[in-house]
Design an enzyme around this catalytic site. Sequence first.
Site, mmCIF file in Angstrom:
data_model
loop_
_atom_site.group_PDB
_atom_site.id
_atom_site.type_symbol
_atom_site.label_atom_id
_atom_site.label_comp_id
_atom_site.label_asym_id
_atom_site.label_seq_id
_atom_site.Cartn_x
_atom_site.Cartn_y
_atom_site.Cartn_z
ATOM 1 N N LYS A 182 0.878 -1.181 0.000
ATOM 2 C CA LYS A 182 0.000 0.000 0.000
ATOM 3 C C LYS A 182 0.913 1.228 0.000
ATOM 4 O O LYS A 182 1.473 1.606 1.032
ATOM 5 C CB LYS A 182 -0.867 -0.036 1.269
ATOM 6 C CG LYS A 182 -2.212 0.651 1.183
ATOM 7 C CD LYS A 182 -2.196 2.116 0.897
ATOM 8 C CE LYS A 182 -1.851 2.977 2.087
ATOM 9 N NZ LYS A 182 -1.709 4.424 1.707
ATOM 10 N N GLU A 258 9.619 1.618 10.646
ATOM 11 C CA GLU A 258 10.708 2.580 10.438
ATOM 12 C C GLU A 258 10.054 3.941 10.488
ATOM 13 O O GLU A 258 9.280 4.307 9.607
ATOM 14 C CB GLU A 258 11.387 2.287 9.096
ATOM 15 C CG GLU A 258 12.774 2.860 9.019
ATOM 16 C CD GLU A 258 12.763 4.232 8.421
ATOM 17 O OE1 GLU A 258 12.727 5.207 9.212
ATOM 18 O OE2 GLU A 258 12.776 4.341 7.194
ATOM 19 N N CYS A 292 13.737 10.788 6.804
ATOM 20 C CA CYS A 292 13.642 10.388 8.210
ATOM 21 C C CYS A 292 14.972 10.562 8.920
ATOM 22 O O CYS A 292 15.002 10.737 10.129
ATOM 23 C CB CYS A 292 13.154 8.950 8.309
ATOM 24 S SG CYS A 292 14.064 7.832 7.255
ATOM 25 N N GLU A 393 9.719 16.312 15.032
ATOM 26 C CA GLU A 393 10.159 16.146 13.647
ATOM 27 C C GLU A 393 9.413 17.112 12.731
ATOM 28 O O GLU A 393 8.189 17.115 12.689
ATOM 29 C CB GLU A 393 9.897 14.705 13.188
ATOM 30 C CG GLU A 393 10.432 14.437 11.801
ATOM 31 C CD GLU A 393 10.185 13.006 11.331
ATOM 32 O OE1 GLU A 393 9.050 12.500 11.518
ATOM 33 O OE2 GLU A 393 11.114 12.414 10.772
HETATM 34 O O1 TXE Z 1 2.756 9.958 6.940
HETATM 35 P P1 TXE Z 1 1.884 8.784 7.418
HETATM 36 P P2 TXE Z 1 2.296 11.361 6.401
HETATM 37 C C1 TXE Z 1 6.607 11.869 9.023
HETATM 38 C C2 TXE Z 1 6.754 13.350 8.796
HETATM 39 C C3 TXE Z 1 5.406 13.752 8.325
HETATM 40 C C4 TXE Z 1 4.514 12.826 9.127
HETATM 41 C C5 TXE Z 1 3.196 12.556 8.499
HETATM 42 O O2 TXE Z 1 7.068 14.002 9.997
HETATM 43 O O3 TXE Z 1 5.124 15.077 8.592
HETATM 44 O O4 TXE Z 1 5.249 11.632 9.215
HETATM 45 O O5 TXE Z 1 3.364 12.239 7.139
HETATM 46 C C6 TXE Z 1 -0.350 5.170 5.581
HETATM 47 N N1 TXE Z 1 -3.355 2.636 8.879
HETATM 48 N N2 TXE Z 1 7.061 11.043 7.923
HETATM 49 O O6 TXE Z 1 0.964 11.827 6.879
HETATM 50 O O7 TXE Z 1 0.504 9.197 7.723
HETATM 51 C C7 TXE Z 1 -0.352 6.282 4.566
HETATM 52 O O8 TXE Z 1 -1.418 6.110 3.656
HETATM 53 C C8 TXE Z 1 -2.527 2.179 7.948
HETATM 54 C C9 TXE Z 1 8.205 10.259 8.195
HETATM 55 O O9 TXE Z 1 2.444 11.290 4.969
HETATM 56 O O10 TXE Z 1 2.667 8.071 8.446
HETATM 57 C C10 TXE Z 1 1.026 6.110 3.955
HETATM 58 O O11 TXE Z 1 1.016 5.056 3.003
HETATM 59 N N3 TXE Z 1 -1.797 2.964 7.143
HETATM 60 C C11 TXE Z 1 8.435 9.211 7.213
HETATM 61 C C12 TXE Z 1 1.870 5.718 5.158
HETATM 62 O O12 TXE Z 1 0.958 5.216 6.125
HETATM 63 C C13 TXE Z 1 -1.894 4.283 7.305
HETATM 64 C C14 TXE Z 1 8.048 9.473 5.825
HETATM 65 C C15 TXE Z 1 2.679 6.857 5.770
HETATM 66 O O13 TXE Z 1 1.798 7.905 6.090
HETATM 67 C C16 TXE Z 1 -2.753 4.841 8.280
HETATM 68 C C17 TXE Z 1 6.836 10.232 5.688
HETATM 69 C C18 TXE Z 1 -3.493 3.956 9.083
HETATM 70 N N4 TXE Z 1 -4.331 4.399 10.052
HETATM 71 C C19 TXE Z 1 6.414 11.019 6.736
HETATM 72 N N5 TXE Z 1 -2.658 6.179 8.200
HETATM 73 C C20 TXE Z 1 9.781 8.533 7.297
HETATM 74 N N6 TXE Z 1 10.112 8.020 8.474
HETATM 75 O O14 TXE Z 1 10.497 8.390 6.332
HETATM 76 C C21 TXE Z 1 -1.772 6.473 7.223
HETATM 77 N N7 TXE Z 1 -1.314 5.315 6.666
#
Ligand code: TXE
Length: 503
Positions: A182, A258, A292, A393
């Site tokens: 996904k 991660e 990250c 972050e």
């Molecule tokens: O990430 P999300 P977002 C951090 C960064 C950013 C924050 C939010 O600080 O501002 O996270 O970013 C899926 N059940 N990082 O909103 O929500 C979603 O569809 C299952 C760090 O984009 O964590 C996507 O595929 N899945 C990071 C994935 O989770 C769910 C990189 C990541 O989305 C879900 C990106 C749920 N309830 C953002 N809700 C890194 N560590 O590299 C969301 N998703």
Amino acid sequence: MPDGARNLQKYETYIDGKWTAARSGKTFETYNPYTGEAWALIPDCAKEEVDLAVEAAARAFESGPWSKMTATARGKALRRIAGLIERHAEHLAQIEVRDNGKLISEMLAQTKYMPEWYYYYGGIADKIHGQVVSVDRPEHFTYILKEPVGVCGFITPWNSPLMLATWKLAPALAAGCTAVIKPSEYTSASLLEFMRLVIAEADLPPGVVNVVTGTGVNAGEPLVTHPKVAKIAFTGGTLTGARVSELAAKSFKKVSLELGGKSPNIVFDDCNLEDAVSGAISGIFAATGQTCIAGSRLLVQETIHDVFVEKLVAMARQARLGDPSKFETQVGPVTTPPQYKKILSYIDIAKGEGANCVLGGGPAGKEEGGGTYFVKPTIFTGVDNKMRIAQEEVFGPVLSVIKFKDEEEAVRIANDIAYGLGAGIWTQSVKRAHGVAARIRAGTVWVNTYRAVSFLMPFGGYKASGLGRENGAEAIESYLQSKSVWINNGPGGGNPFVMKTSG
Ligand code: TXE
């Protein structure tokens, strides 16, 4: 297929070896963060498609040709995937840039490096051995089998979509698992292109790799809660990671996470100044800070603080903002509108907390090479490690500079944080390098370099930065489970009401 007058590319998703739309017929638009314009339509999948994909993956795992394939043949399949990525690396990088706005130089480096994961884990596939164990009962022959865990659900973020999917998919396939991926709803296109150009051409049986596009709640949660999914590997935000972990626990899934970071990049006064300045820049402004492992807390020894900051600001000021598809661009747009707002709100928070903004500090307009979703490279000095700008972050081009007196204080500040993903140390002293590296509570420590990754080196977080490790030989363990087999070659009998121990 173009979408009428707007000429949007229309993608389908890939389930059980076939291309398909969402059953509801719904799609959502995906945007080019540089132009701010929609360029493609992605199927808006939900539970129904997740169920189909998981069933396909379960069939492939339990009874399909994949389950009967030898480990050597699996290894060859991974090598075919590697070869196809090599052929299409440029196209895949261009799609990443169009969809997530990261620099072509960065994305090309990633897609050209990605085959190494498939070669490496392809090589490991037929070297996964169980073990014969001599137990303390001479009449028993006992051995341990290493078996694949089963269907794996992968949830990936928008910052490096293909690379982060690869870190999961390559070891999982080598172990003999099957997968449902996904991707982030903000950047699904590159994975669908990967399925078309690589997976669909790699002669894999249907159902081994499936994709379900859609939102986290509609497509992500049904994947995490599906009873036939044995393991979830997630990369994303810490709060989402906690939610995923909680949901997965209800059906006792294996989970690897991660998550985020707030990594300290520590500059000692015995460093090579030029290298450290460049390392500080690469730590926070590469990938527009949307990584990250961003070195978002720059700890600078007070003896060199002022001269270091001066050099840092001078170099950061030169960063060329602009079109991420051009090789000369150094800082591109922010990938998503919510992320853009979040970064700007943290800049306001830092100002409100009394941090001193010495560079940037707001949106970057067209005249500065920017545009709709650009934020100026921003540096705050006078940051106290207790401030929110030092603890939370941001995931953008915003650097907090924190002064320290000596090694002791540097280590204390570095570890005074909920996260533990990465850390940088800049010093010419070998003793200090090893000593401080050992004391930092983080999954990766770089000395006199920053943001180096390899398929050979484990990657993951301490504390709130995650669970488990990706990459390196140990990553394959998280896709395997042990089965202990006892063969009794001696007489039966004994007291049936008492456990069989050697005592
Ligand atoms: O990430 P999300 P977002 C951090 C960064 C950013 C924050 C939010 O600080 O501002 O996270 O970013 C899926 N059940 N990082 O909103 O929500 C979603 O569809 C299952 C760090 O984009 O964590 C996507 O595929 N899945 C990071 C994935 O989770 C769910 C990189 C990541 O989305 C879900 C990106 C749920 N309830 C953002 N809700 C890194 N560590 O590299 C969301 N998703």
